[in-house]
Design a protein around this motif. Sequence first.
Motif, PDB file in Angstrom:
ATOM      1  N   GLU A   1      -8.779   1.867  -6.034  1.00  0.00           N
ATOM      2  CA  GLU A   1      -7.998   2.467  -7.110  1.00  0.00           C
ATOM      3  C   GLU A   1      -6.810   3.229  -6.510  1.00  0.00           C
ATOM      4  O   GLU A   1      -6.993   4.063  -5.619  1.00  0.00           O
ATOM      5  N   PRO A   2      -5.585   2.945  -6.967  1.00  0.00           N
ATOM      6  CA  PRO A   2      -4.411   3.580  -6.360  1.00  0.00           C
ATOM      7  C   PRO A   2      -4.321   5.073  -6.681  1.00  0.00           C
ATOM      8  O   PRO A   2      -4.922   5.560  -7.643  1.00  0.00           O
TER       9      PRO A   2
ATOM     10  N   ALA B   1       0.813  -1.213   0.000  1.00  0.00           N
ATOM     11  CA  ALA B   1       0.000   0.000   0.000  1.00  0.00           C
ATOM     12  C   ALA B   1       0.850   1.268   0.000  1.00  0.00           C
ATOM     13  O   ALA B   1       0.484   2.279  -0.608  1.00  0.00           O
ATOM     14  N   ASP B   2       2.005   1.261   0.679  1.00  0.00           N
ATOM     15  CA  ASP B   2       2.824   2.467   0.802  1.00  0.00           C
ATOM     16  C   ASP B   2       3.285   2.998  -0.547  1.00  0.00           C
ATOM     17  O   ASP B   2       3.522   4.199  -0.704  1.00  0.00           O
ATOM     18  N   GLU B   3       3.423   2.135  -1.523  1.00  0.00           N
ATOM     19  CA  GLU B   3       3.931   2.539  -2.829  1.00  0.00           C
ATOM     20  C   GLU B   3       2.897   3.285  -3.661  1.00  0.00           C
ATOM     21  O   GLU B   3       3.253   4.096  -4.517  1.00  0.00           O
ATOM     22  N   TYR B   4       1.612   3.021  -3.428  1.00  0.00           N
ATOM     23  CA  TYR B   4       0.613   3.434  -4.413  1.00  0.00           C
ATOM     24  C   TYR B   4      -0.544   4.278  -3.876  1.00  0.00           C
ATOM     25  O   TYR B   4      -1.353   4.743  -4.668  1.00  0.00           O
ATOM     26  N   TYR B   5      -0.648   4.452  -2.553  1.00  0.00           N
ATOM     27  CA  TYR B   5      -1.828   5.131  -2.009  1.00  0.00           C
ATOM     28  C   TYR B   5      -1.479   6.413  -1.268  1.00  0.00           C
ATOM     29  O   TYR B   5      -0.454   6.504  -0.578  1.00  0.00           O
ATOM     30  N   ASP B   6      -2.349   7.409  -1.407  1.00  0.00           N
ATOM     31  CA  ASP B   6      -2.304   8.631  -0.614  1.00  0.00           C
ATOM     32  C   ASP B   6      -3.234   8.416   0.578  1.00  0.00           C
ATOM     33  O   ASP B   6      -4.458   8.418   0.434  1.00  0.00           O
ATOM     34  N   PHE B   7      -2.664   8.252   1.758  1.00  0.00           N
ATOM     35  CA  PHE B   7      -3.469   7.885   2.921  1.00  0.00           C
ATOM     36  C   PHE B   7      -4.318   9.045   3.444  1.00  0.00           C
ATOM     37  O   PHE B   7      -5.210   8.823   4.259  1.00  0.00           O
TER      38      PHE B   7
ATOM     39  N   GLN C   1      -9.315  -7.498  19.575  1.00  0.00           N
ATOM     40  CA  GLN C   1      -8.191  -6.570  19.526  1.00  0.00           C
ATOM     41  C   GLN C   1      -8.401  -5.523  18.436  1.00  0.00           C
ATOM     42  O   GLN C   1      -8.996  -5.801  17.397  1.00  0.00           O
ATOM     43  N   ARG C   2      -7.905  -4.312  18.694  1.00  0.00           N
ATOM     44  CA  ARG C   2      -7.984  -3.243  17.698  1.00  0.00           C
ATOM     45  C   ARG C   2      -6.761  -3.302  16.785  1.00  0.00           C
ATOM     46  O   ARG C   2      -5.639  -3.543  17.247  1.00  0.00           O
ATOM     47  N   ARG C   3      -6.999  -3.069  15.488  1.00  0.00           N
ATOM     48  CA  ARG C   3      -5.882  -3.047  14.553  1.00  0.00           C
ATOM     49  C   ARG C   3      -6.201  -2.067  13.426  1.00  0.00           C
ATOM     50  O   ARG C   3      -7.360  -1.717  13.197  1.00  0.00           O
ATOM     51  N   ILE C   4      -5.160  -1.650  12.715  1.00  0.00           N
ATOM     52  CA  ILE C   4      -5.337  -0.756  11.580  1.00  0.00           C
ATOM     53  C   ILE C   4      -5.482  -1.584  10.305  1.00  0.00           C
ATOM     54  O   ILE C   4      -4.664  -2.474  10.033  1.00  0.00           O
ATOM     55  N   LYS C   5      -6.517  -1.280   9.546  1.00  0.00           N
ATOM     56  CA  LYS C   5      -6.710  -1.908   8.248  1.00  0.00           C
ATOM     57  C   LYS C   5      -6.279  -0.915   7.177  1.00  0.00           C
ATOM     58  O   LYS C   5      -6.868   0.146   7.014  1.00  0.00           O
ATOM     59  N   TRP C   6      -5.218  -1.261   6.448  1.00  0.00           N
ATOM     60  CA  TRP C   6      -4.666  -0.380   5.439  1.00  0.00           C
ATOM     61  C   TRP C   6      -5.306  -0.659   4.076  1.00  0.00           C
ATOM     62  O   TRP C   6      -5.618  -1.801   3.752  1.00  0.00           O
ATOM     63  N   PRO C   7      -5.503   0.400   3.276  1.00  0.00           N
ATOM     64  CA  PRO C   7      -6.003   0.162   1.915  1.00  0.00           C
ATOM     65  C   PRO C   7      -4.981  -0.651   1.128  1.00  0.00           C
ATOM     66  O   PRO C   7      -3.775  -0.383   1.205  1.00  0.00           O
ATOM     67  N   THR C   8      -5.433  -1.617   0.405  1.00  0.00           N
ATOM     68  CA  THR C   8      -4.507  -2.495  -0.307  1.00  0.00           C
ATOM     69  C   THR C   8      -5.211  -3.154  -1.482  1.00  0.00           C
ATOM     70  O   THR C   8      -6.400  -2.926  -1.721  1.00  0.00           O
ATOM     71  N   THR C   9      -4.487  -3.958  -2.187  1.00  0.00           N
ATOM     72  CA  THR C   9      -5.050  -4.772  -3.267  1.00  0.00           C
ATOM     73  C   THR C   9      -4.894  -6.231  -2.877  1.00  0.00           C
ATOM     74  O   THR C   9      -3.775  -6.698  -2.621  1.00  0.00           O
TER      75      THR C   9
END
Length: 293
Positions: free
Chosen positions: A111-112, A62-68, A82-90
Amino acid sequence: MSNTENGPAAGLQDFFAGGTGERVTVMLAAFEGWNDAGEAASDALNFLSLYWDSEKIAGIDADEYYDFQFTRPAIERTTSGQRRIKWPTTRISRAEVPGSNLDLILVTGVEPSYKWRAYTAELIGLAKELDVDCLVLAGALLADVPHTRPIPVTATCEEEDLRAHLDVEPSEYEGPIGIVGVLAEVAALADIPTLSLWAAVPHYVGQPPSPKAQLALLHRIEELLQVPVDTSVLTEEAEAWERGVDELATEDPEIAAYVRQLEEAKDTAELPEATGESIAREFERYLKRRRRD
């Protein structure tokens, strides 16, 4: 079970296996965002992923292609609380369709924001590694269509032999495109035959979910793959959605009048065209009746 008796007799398995019994690998892809009105395409592929119990085989960083700041991560709770972060991904998963020689590679994600050429090249590189025979891209667009009529799904293909086999047309669209359009071009450069499916979502109810458009896409995918898919649950959701929109329309006279206008335009467009040939045939029948009389 959805009805495919009126759908095309030809499908992807016929074209790529040719009755040999060899396995056929089809990649299905959909992306949330600009390409996916009402999230109908993403929901359709997520339905298939659960239906055929797909297994995740890969993902894209995700770090390569998304504007968070635009596509924000979200906090969620796991099944253990448990709480966790769900990152946008493919997400890329694989499913073997029971009772067939068909393997599916399902690609879903957002869409990236950046590096579309690198992103699509990475996806197509994976498709080549997995020996994908065909890429099917699913999308949805907002259109001037009534919610009370069947949702139209347009299929296009640029590969001549596959297009003739499926009896579909090449795309005539010119204008801005999303990641789906870029992925189609990169696939063509890699010699992977590509088919695009677009569902038309009524623009006045374009917010997700859009179960009727989702169902229309699933029926078209079912026809192409030549495998049965039990969509009875979605059929009930689509009927409930249509009833809900009916109720909203009756509360607003302007919306109700607009829906009637769309219905009339749709019904008129589906009437047989009064072409020169059809008029000539009718005139010949008239003359024959006169001779008999």
